[in-house]
Design a protein around this motif. Sequence first.
Motif, short mmCIF file in Angstrom:
data_model
loop_
_atom_site.label_atom_id
_atom_site.label_comp_id
_atom_site.label_asym_id
_atom_site.label_seq_id
_atom_site.Cartn_x
_atom_site.Cartn_y
_atom_site.Cartn_z
N VAL A 26 37.18 43.23 38.70
CA VAL A 26 37.70 41.98 39.74
C VAL A 26 38.47 41.02 38.92
O VAL A 26 39.75 40.83 39.31
CB VAL A 26 36.41 41.08 40.20
N GLU A 27 38.21 40.60 37.66
CA GLU A 27 38.98 39.73 36.72
C GLU A 27 40.21 40.59 36.44
O GLU A 27 40.15 41.65 35.92
CB GLU A 27 38.04 39.36 35.63
N SER A 65 31.86 33.29 35.93
CA SER A 65 31.59 34.71 35.48
C SER A 65 31.90 34.86 33.85
O SER A 65 31.24 35.47 33.45
CB SER A 65 32.34 35.85 36.24
N TYR A 84 26.29 52.83 39.05
CA TYR A 84 26.59 52.90 40.74
C TYR A 84 25.85 54.37 41.36
O TYR A 84 26.18 54.41 42.69
CB TYR A 84 28.09 53.03 40.91
N LEU A 121 28.92 42.01 35.59
CA LEU A 121 27.78 42.00 36.67
C LEU A 121 28.22 43.01 37.81
O LEU A 121 29.62 43.32 38.01
CB LEU A 121 28.17 40.56 37.35
N ILE A 150 31.15 46.40 42.99
CA ILE A 150 32.17 46.29 42.06
C ILE A 150 31.55 45.55 40.79
O ILE A 150 31.16 44.71 40.96
CB ILE A 150 33.45 45.80 42.69
N GLY A 151 32.08 46.07 39.43
CA GLY A 151 31.86 45.55 38.31
C GLY A 151 32.65 44.17 38.34
O GLY A 151 34.06 44.14 38.68
N SER A 152 32.36 43.00 37.82
CA SER A 152 33.03 41.81 37.44
C SER A 152 34.19 42.02 36.83
O SER A 152 35.32 41.48 36.82
CB SER A 152 32.06 40.65 36.75
N ASP A 153 34.24 43.00 35.84
CA ASP A 153 35.37 43.28 34.93
C ASP A 153 36.37 44.10 35.74
O ASP A 153 37.74 43.89 35.36
CB ASP A 153 34.90 44.27 33.64
N ILE A 179 28.51 43.42 41.65
CA ILE A 179 28.89 42.54 42.91
C ILE A 179 29.09 43.37 44.12
O ILE A 179 29.83 44.48 43.96
CB ILE A 179 29.95 41.65 42.64
N LYS A 226 38.67 34.43 37.41
CA LYS A 226 37.01 34.55 37.09
C LYS A 226 36.58 34.30 38.56
O LYS A 226 37.11 33.69 39.46
CB LYS A 226 36.41 33.60 35.95
N LEU A 227 35.31 34.39 38.49
CA LEU A 227 34.34 34.16 39.63
C LEU A 227 33.43 32.83 39.52
O LEU A 227 32.84 32.81 38.40
CB LEU A 227 33.65 35.28 40.10
#
Lengths: 122, 122
Positions: A18-19, B15, B104, B37, A13-16, B39, A36-37
């Motif tokens: 998740v945020e 992040s 991906y 990123l 999964i992209g950090s974008d 993940i 954020k992570l």
Amino acid sequence: MMLQEKEKNSDLIGSDRVEGTTVYGADNDKIGSVEKLLIQKRGGQVTDAIISAGSFLGIGGEHHSIPWAKLDYDTELGGYRLDVTEEQLKEAPRFKAEDADRAYDREYQSRVYDYWAVAPFW
Amino acid sequence: MMLQEKEKNSDLIGSDRVEGTTVYGADNDKIGSVEKLLIQKRGGQVTDAIISAGSFLGIGGEHHSIPWAKLDYDTELGGYRLDVTEEQLKEAPRFKAEDADRAYDREYQSRVYDYWAVAPFW
């Protein structure tokens, strides 16, 4: 932004993505969202998500560092789920937005991992 | 945004600090910047950084998925460093912004890990 097919089915999964994602509590109530992570510089392991809770105008909210392992993605809800209620979350270790440095404090992290009963990463 | 003391000395990084950070090449030239990123959903391991390169107006740029292990943070430069030059990077597996789904794609990832000589995470 639409998820594309490969992205959707990926184990990544992209950090974008998740945020900003909503976090739901045990009773399916919205608790907050992922701000954020925290990532280990050396190995690239995500240790925690910083959750912004109890504020929907960005004012007076509490921040919580939550061990990554405690966040389950719920495809039905389209967000992460924590196995505590909003009420219970208030008892979890937290910090004010202006004390963001707390997230990097080992004493605070110790309380976080103790509270969530997760083996510390350090 | 100033880094606070604990954050600066931590073995963790947010992040938000990684995203947008400049990436330098072997010759200290700016190559691009970290867009996001990738993940692993399950374990929370950062596998790759998606780098946006060769575009300083957001047009016509190339994206590269770079294994996290290949990015070294250089405190002098205040950014990540890759051990290739901008010219060499053009030979690395890449995709256009509009083909973001490629990141991906396992076939693409295979070429990435092969090119960078890093053991695949899958």
